[in-house]
Write a protein that holds these residues in place. Structure first.
Motif, mmCIF file in Angstrom:
data_model
loop_
_atom_site.group_PDB
_atom_site.id
_atom_site.type_symbol
_atom_site.label_atom_id
_atom_site.label_comp_id
_atom_site.label_asym_id
_atom_site.label_seq_id
_atom_site.Cartn_x
_atom_site.Cartn_y
_atom_site.Cartn_z
ATOM 1 N N ASN A 33 -20.713 37.619 14.864
ATOM 2 C CA ASN A 33 -19.458 37.919 14.171
ATOM 3 C C ASN A 33 -19.349 39.397 13.821
ATOM 4 N N ALA A 34 -20.470 40.053 13.611
ATOM 5 C CA ALA A 34 -20.460 41.477 13.274
ATOM 6 C C ALA A 34 -20.120 42.336 14.486
ATOM 7 N N LEU A 35 -20.686 42.006 15.631
ATOM 8 C CA LEU A 35 -20.546 42.873 16.806
ATOM 9 C C LEU A 35 -19.295 42.586 17.633
ATOM 10 N N GLU A 36 -18.798 41.362 17.578
ATOM 11 C CA GLU A 36 -17.574 41.014 18.312
ATOM 12 C C GLU A 36 -17.623 41.520 19.760
ATOM 13 N N LEU A 37 -18.584 41.006 20.515
ATOM 14 C CA LEU A 37 -18.820 41.487 21.875
ATOM 15 C C LEU A 37 -17.680 41.157 22.836
ATOM 16 N N THR A 38 -17.467 42.059 23.780
ATOM 17 C CA THR A 38 -16.519 41.839 24.872
ATOM 18 C C THR A 38 -17.261 41.995 26.197
ATOM 19 N N VAL A 43 -24.897 46.915 25.309
ATOM 20 C CA VAL A 43 -25.541 46.642 24.027
ATOM 21 C C VAL A 43 -26.990 47.088 24.050
ATOM 22 N N ILE A 44 -27.445 47.666 22.956
ATOM 23 C CA ILE A 44 -28.877 47.885 22.772
ATOM 24 C C ILE A 44 -29.339 46.928 21.684
ATOM 25 N N SER A 45 -30.467 46.278 21.929
ATOM 26 C CA SER A 45 -30.925 45.209 21.047
ATOM 27 C C SER A 45 -32.433 45.285 20.863
ATOM 28 N N ILE A 46 -32.886 45.232 19.621
ATOM 29 C CA ILE A 46 -34.322 45.148 19.353
ATOM 30 C C ILE A 46 -34.805 43.779 19.817
ATOM 31 N N THR A 47 -35.867 43.743 20.605
ATOM 32 C CA THR A 47 -36.304 42.498 21.227
ATOM 33 C C THR A 47 -36.754 41.454 20.228
ATOM 34 N N ASN A 52 -32.100 36.600 19.782
ATOM 35 C CA ASN A 52 -30.759 37.118 19.569
ATOM 36 C C ASN A 52 -30.265 37.990 20.724
ATOM 37 N N THR A 53 -31.171 38.540 21.490
ATOM 38 C CA THR A 53 -30.753 39.203 22.728
ATOM 39 C C THR A 53 -30.109 38.182 23.658
ATOM 40 N N LEU A 54 -30.717 37.010 23.767
ATOM 41 C CA LEU A 54 -30.165 35.944 24.605
ATOM 42 C C LEU A 54 -28.902 35.349 23.994
ATOM 43 N N ASN A 55 -28.895 35.181 22.675
ATOM 44 C CA ASN A 55 -27.699 34.656 22.015
ATOM 45 C C ASN A 55 -26.507 35.595 22.202
ATOM 46 N N LEU A 56 -26.753 36.897 22.097
ATOM 47 C CA LEU A 56 -25.675 37.866 22.315
ATOM 48 C C LEU A 56 -25.200 37.855 23.761
ATOM 49 N N LEU A 57 -26.126 37.646 24.677
ATOM 50 C CA LEU A 57 -25.770 37.648 26.098
ATOM 51 C C LEU A 57 -24.764 36.553 26.429
ATOM 52 N N LEU A 58 -24.771 35.479 25.666
ATOM 53 C CA LEU A 58 -23.848 34.379 25.920
ATOM 54 C C LEU A 58 -22.386 34.793 25.760
ATOM 55 N N TYR A 297 -27.592 55.060 29.508
ATOM 56 C CA TYR A 297 -26.402 54.339 29.081
ATOM 57 C C TYR A 297 -25.767 54.951 27.834
ATOM 58 N N THR A 298 -24.468 54.724 27.700
ATOM 59 C CA THR A 298 -23.761 54.964 26.450
ATOM 60 C C THR A 298 -23.414 53.590 25.886
ATOM 61 N N PHE A 299 -23.902 53.303 24.695
ATOM 62 C CA PHE A 299 -23.786 51.960 24.133
ATOM 63 C C PHE A 299 -22.543 51.828 23.268
ATOM 64 N N SER A 300 -22.013 50.621 23.244
ATOM 65 C CA SER A 300 -20.863 50.333 22.392
ATOM 66 C C SER A 300 -21.233 49.418 21.225
ATOM 67 N N LYS A 301 -22.355 48.722 21.343
ATOM 68 C CA LYS A 301 -22.808 47.816 20.283
ATOM 69 C C LYS A 301 -24.325 47.910 20.153
ATOM 70 N N ALA A 302 -24.828 47.661 18.933
ATOM 71 C CA ALA A 302 -26.275 47.751 18.697
ATOM 72 C C ALA A 302 -26.726 46.688 17.707
ATOM 73 N N ASN A 303 -27.751 45.941 18.088
ATOM 74 C CA ASN A 303 -28.435 45.003 17.198
ATOM 75 C C ASN A 303 -29.772 45.629 16.832
ATOM 76 N N LEU A 304 -29.899 46.087 15.586
ATOM 77 C CA LEU A 304 -31.102 46.811 15.183
ATOM 78 C C LEU A 304 -32.020 46.012 14.264
#
Length: 380
Positions: A33-38, A43-47, A52-58, A297-304
Motif C-alpha cells: 500500500n505504501a509503494l503502489e507499484l505499477t 524497484v530496489i528491495s532489501i532481500t 517481500n521481494t516476491l510479494n512486491l513482484l506480484l 538502474y534508476t529506481f522509482s520505488k524502494a523497500n528498505l
C-alpha cells in the motif's frame, strides 16, 4: 525483521554464513500500500528472506533488484526463486518447510532444482542439507528464537485452546471480547522477559544490532509489549498470520487451505503468477551503499526494510542522499523503525520528504508488532 545492512563495521563483521531470517517479519500489505507499484516501476528491495521481494513482484513491476550483505540471505531467496520456476505447488510448499515432509522428499526435490541455482547459492545449500531436510521455514536465527516462546513459554500462562479462540476471532469486537478473557498480566510478564534486549540480542538478533539504541535497555521489552497490546486490540486478527506465527508457530497456518492467511507468494495463485515473473528479479550480495554507487538502474520505488536501525543519524542521511541520486523524482521509499527512531533529517528537506499522514495511517493497520514506526518517503 530486516536485513543486516549498515556501513558500520559492527554489522559488517556479523557472521553472514548463517541465515538470520527465514521469514520476513514485515507486513507485506503495509509495504504494498505504501509503494503502489505499477508495471513501469523499477524497484530496489532489501532481500532479508526474500518474502517481500516476491510479494512486491506480484504487482508486476518491470524489475526488482534484491540487495543484501548476506550470501546466506540471498541463498534463501534464490532457493525460493528456483522452486517457483521448477516445481509444482505442492513440492514448492514442501521444500520451503510449509507442509509436512511425511515421505522425506525434500532432499530429492532439491536435487531436481539445484542446477538452476547460481553457484554461491548451490554451494550454500549443498553444505546445509540438514537445514533443507528440516524445512527452511523456521531455520533463521530470529525465527528459531521465537519457537520456545510459543512452544514452551506461552502455554504455561494461557492454554493453546484460548490462543486459538483469539486467533479465530472474525470481528474486532469478538477479538476484544476474547482478549479480555486472557490473563494479560501473566502474558505480559512472560513476553517482557522473553523479549528483553539481553535475551533477544543473545539468542535472536545480535548486540551489534542494538548499537544505536537510545533508550535504556530495560525499556526495549516494554516497547515490544505495548506494541503487541496495540496490535492485539486494534488490528484485526482474522488475517494476521504474523501474530499467529509468534503466538502459535505453524499451528493453524496452511497457505494451501487458507490462502487469505498467508503471504501472497506462498499461495497457489501467487505461486502460479510468480512463475511468469521471477526472471524480473536480480540478486546482488553487497551493501546497499556499494550497490547504489555502481547501479545501472534508476529506481522509482524502494523497500528498505529497517536498515536505518543499524545506522547513526549521519549515516542515515548519507544513505538517503545516495539513494535519492539513484531514484526518479516522486519515487517512493518505504522503511520501518524497530526501536531506534530514524528518518531523513531536515538537512535533506529539499531532496526527500516523509508523507506523514500516509505513514501514520499505514502504521496503525500494520500487523507486525515489532516496529515502533513505519515511514513512506518521497523524493523531490
Amino acid at each position: 525483521m530486516g536485513t543486516d545492512y549498515m556501513a558500520q563495521s559492527e554489522i559488517r563483521s556479523l557472521d553472514f554464513s548463517i541465515i538470520r531470517y527465514s521469514k520476513v517479519w514485515e507486513d507485506h500489505r503495509t509495504l504494498t500500500n505504501a509503494l503502489e507499484l505499477t508495471e513501469e516501476d523499477i524497484v530496489i528491495s532489501i532481500t532479508s528472506a526474500g518474502d517481500n521481494t516476491l510479494n512486491l513482484l506480484l504487482a508486476g513491476p518491470k524489475k526488482i533488484v534484491a540487495v543484501d550483505l548476506s550470501p546466506a540471505q540471498n541463498a534463501v531467496l534464490e532457493l525460493k526463486i528456483a522452486a517457483i520456476k521448477n516445481l509444482t505447488y505442492d513440492d514448492y510448499l514442501l521444500i520451503l518447510g510449509e507442509s509436512e515432509d511425511v515421505e522425506k522428499k525434500r532432499l530429492s526435490i532439491y536435487q531436481t532444482i539445484k542446477a538452476s541455482l547460481p553457484g554461491y547459492a548451490q554451494a550454500y545449500w549443498d553444505s546445509h542439507s540438514n537445514t533443507l531436510e528440516d524445512g527452511i521455514s523456521w531455520c533463521g536465527r530470529l525465527d528459531k528464537f521465537f519457537i520456545p516462546y510459543h512452544k514452551d513459554g506461552l502455554p504455561t500462562v494461557v492454554s493453546p485452546e484460548a490462543v486459538d479462540r483469539f486467533c479465530a476471532a472474525e470481528t474486532l469486537e469478538e477479538q476484544r471480547e476474547v482478549l479480555q478473557q486472557l490473563p494479560m498480566n501473566d502474558i505480559g510478564e512472560l513476553t517482557r522477559q522473553y523479549l528483553s534486549k539481553k535475551n533477544v540480542a543473545k539468542h535472536g538478533r545480535s548486540e551489534a544490532q542494538y548499537k544505536f539504541l537510545e533508550q535504556p535497555a530495560d525499556d526495549v521489552s516494554t516497547i515490544y509489549w505495548k506494541q503487541m497490546c496495540r496490535v492485539c486490540h486494534d488490528v484485526p486478527v482474522k488475517d494476521n498470520f504474523y501474530l499467529s506465527w509468534f503466538l502459535r508457530g505453524s499451528r493453524g497456518f496452511d497457505p494451501n487451505i487458507k490462502p487469505n492467511y498467508a503471504p501472497p507468494y506462498l499461495t497457489r495463485d501467487g505461486f502460479n503468477k510468480l512463475k511468469g515473473l521471477v526472471d524480473r528479479i536480480e540478486v546482488f550480495t553487497c551493501g546497499l551503499e556499494d550497490y547504489l554507487k555502481n547501479s545501472e538502474y534508476t529506481f522509482s520505488k524502494a523497500n528498505l526494510s529497517d536498515i536505518f536501525e543499524y545506522m547513526s543519524h549521519e549515516d542515515t542521511d548519507a544513505t538517503f542522499d545516495l539513494l535519492v541520486k539513484s531514484m526518479t523524482k516522486g519515487g517512493r521509499i518505504a522503511f520501518w523503525n524497530h526501536v531506534c527512531p530514524r528518518q531523513p533529517s531536515s538537512a535533506l528537506s529539499d531532496k526527500v520528504k516523509v508523507l506523514t499522514g500516509l505513514s501514520n495511517e499505514l502504521y496503525k493497520k500494520d500487523r507486525v508488532f515489532y516496529y515502533c514506526a513505519f515511514y513512506v518517503a518521497e523524493t523531490i
